[in-house]
Design an enzyme around this catalytic site. Structure first.
Site, PDB file in Angstrom:
ATOM      1  NE  ARG A 143      -3.500  -2.269   2.829  1.00 16.65           N
ATOM      2  CZ  ARG A 143      -3.193  -3.393   3.457  1.00 16.65           C
ATOM      3  NH1 ARG A 143      -1.987  -3.537   4.014  1.00 16.65           N
ATOM      4  NH2 ARG A 143      -4.068  -4.377   3.552  1.00 16.65           N
ATOM      5  CE  LYS A 167      -6.370  -1.171   4.906  1.00 19.36           C
ATOM      6  NZ  LYS A 167      -7.682  -1.453   4.286  1.00 19.36           N
ATOM      7  CG  HIS A 237      -4.798   0.688  -3.964  1.00 16.98           C
ATOM      8  ND1 HIS A 237      -4.164   0.515  -2.745  1.00 16.98           N
ATOM      9  CD2 HIS A 237      -5.786  -0.246  -3.997  1.00 16.98           C
ATOM     10  CE1 HIS A 237      -4.749  -0.461  -2.087  1.00 16.98           C
ATOM     11  NE2 HIS A 237      -5.730  -0.944  -2.811  1.00 16.98           N
ATOM     12  NE  ARG A 240      -3.015  -3.635  -1.353  1.00 22.93           N
ATOM     13  CZ  ARG A 240      -2.494  -4.414  -0.425  1.00 22.93           C
ATOM     14  NH1 ARG A 240      -1.175  -4.539  -0.341  1.00 22.93           N
ATOM     15  NH2 ARG A 240      -3.255  -5.084   0.424  1.00 22.93           N
ATOM     16  CG  HIS A 263      -5.994  -8.860   1.229  1.00 25.59           C
ATOM     17  ND1 HIS A 263      -6.207  -9.205  -0.090  1.00 25.59           N
ATOM     18  CD2 HIS A 263      -5.867  -7.508   1.237  1.00 25.59           C
ATOM     19  CE1 HIS A 263      -6.205  -8.115  -0.835  1.00 25.59           C
ATOM     20  NE2 HIS A 263      -6.005  -7.079  -0.058  1.00 25.59           N
ATOM     21  CE1 TYR A 272      -6.138  -6.977  -7.058  1.00 28.58           C
ATOM     22  CE2 TYR A 272      -6.240  -8.102  -4.954  1.00 28.58           C
ATOM     23  CZ  TYR A 272      -6.130  -6.941  -5.686  1.00 28.58           C
ATOM     24  OH  TYR A 272      -6.033  -5.735  -5.042  1.00 28.58           O
TER      25      TYR A 272
END
Length: 291
Positions: A143, A167, A237, A240, A263, A272
């Site tokens: 990110r 995150k 992004h 990514r 994730h 994806y």
């Protein structure tokens, strides 16, 4: 009064959950927006009921994703208020987030990526920095906040890997590949000292202000070279998305891609496979003799 409630919630989230500053700022913006809307009806966050909050959240013309984000912030606030004894009920308990159609990321082809990565002038300190940043972001799927937040201590050029802080301040190790490691190494030894001019800075990627580059500057860097490469509709992004989609196209296991992206839920990564399938359908349609 409203500011005090929001401040106390954010302090609790930081202490208990260690949410990063960008996430906390997002909660603040959403809660302040809802508080302003409530005030127009003479209500406050502290005494709003379900109908008040529904009217403040589900506003005609506002994107559903914005409504869902605001509702999520409200739910956190009222769970906390109930737990702290500020309220005896949770008026958001029955409120449901709006249904959001999944946006399929626009696929950037490997040929477009090659043009993008070839665009910086590596004979200049800024160009060499930008080349290293682009190579690293595409090679690792970071990110933009993770990329600009890197310190050199997070990078192991000998092993060819980085430690990213994602995150919730969760760490993960991601391989960076030989090409990316080469350009990051060159940038660090050749360009970074020229940009810092004797100043010290912990950040890996630095600006002419002799501080770490910002997310906004990283966005401008990507847009500038995308324009030079003739690629439209791209953001940090997008690199990514390209990283993940190209790995899936080349057969890498989805759970490995999930780990590399950081994730928490495999369902988030599965988008994806859909992007790769759409791309494959296009290739077949273009080249198959029966199409």
């Amino acid at each position: 009064m409203e500011e005090g409630l929001i401040d106390r919630l954010l302090e609790t989230l930081w202490l208990d959950r260690r949410l990063n500053q960008n996430t906390l700022n997002g909660y603040r913006r959403d809660l302040e927006k809802i508080a302003r809307r409530l005030s127009q009806s003479g209500r406050m966050l502290k005494d709003a009921d379900e109908a008040d909050l529904a009217a403040a959240v589900y506003v005609d013309g506002e994107q559903r994703s914005s409504q869902a984000r605001a509702l999520s912030a409200c739910k956190r606030l009222y769970i906390w208020m109930e737990r702290e004894g500020i309220r005896t009920d949770n008026p958001t308990r029955l409120l449901k987030p709006p249904k959001i159609d999944k946006n399929i990321p626009t696929l950037i082809t490997e040929q477009q990526i090659s043009r993008l990565l070839a665009a910086p002038d590596t004979d200049t300190p800024h160009g060499l920095r930008d080349k290293a940043l682009l190579e690293l972001m595409y090679a690792t799927g970071l990110r933009v906040s993770e990329a600009v937040g890197l310190n050199f201590g997070n990078v192991d050029l000998d092993r060819g890997c980085i430690t990213a802080l994602g995150k919730g301040d969760k760490q993960r190790m991601v391989p960076m590949g030989q090409e990316s490691a080469y350009w990051v190494g060159r940038y660090y030894t050749e360009a970074r000292p020229a940009l810092l001019k004797g100043r010290s800075c912990d950040a890996l990627f630095v600006s002419q202000k002799k501080t770490g580059i910002s997310r906004q500057l990283a966005w401008m860097i990507v847009k500038e070279y995308a324009s030079q490469a003739g690629i439209g509709h791209i953001s940090p992004h997008s690199l990514r998305h390209a990283f993940a989609t190209h790995l899936v196209q080349h057969g890498l296991d989805l759970r490995v891609v999930q780990d590399m992206l950081g994730h928490a839920d495999l369902n988030t990564t599965q988008i994806y496979t859909h992007v790769a399938n759409v791309w494959l359908q296009g290739v077949v349609k273009e080249h198959h003799s029966r199409n």
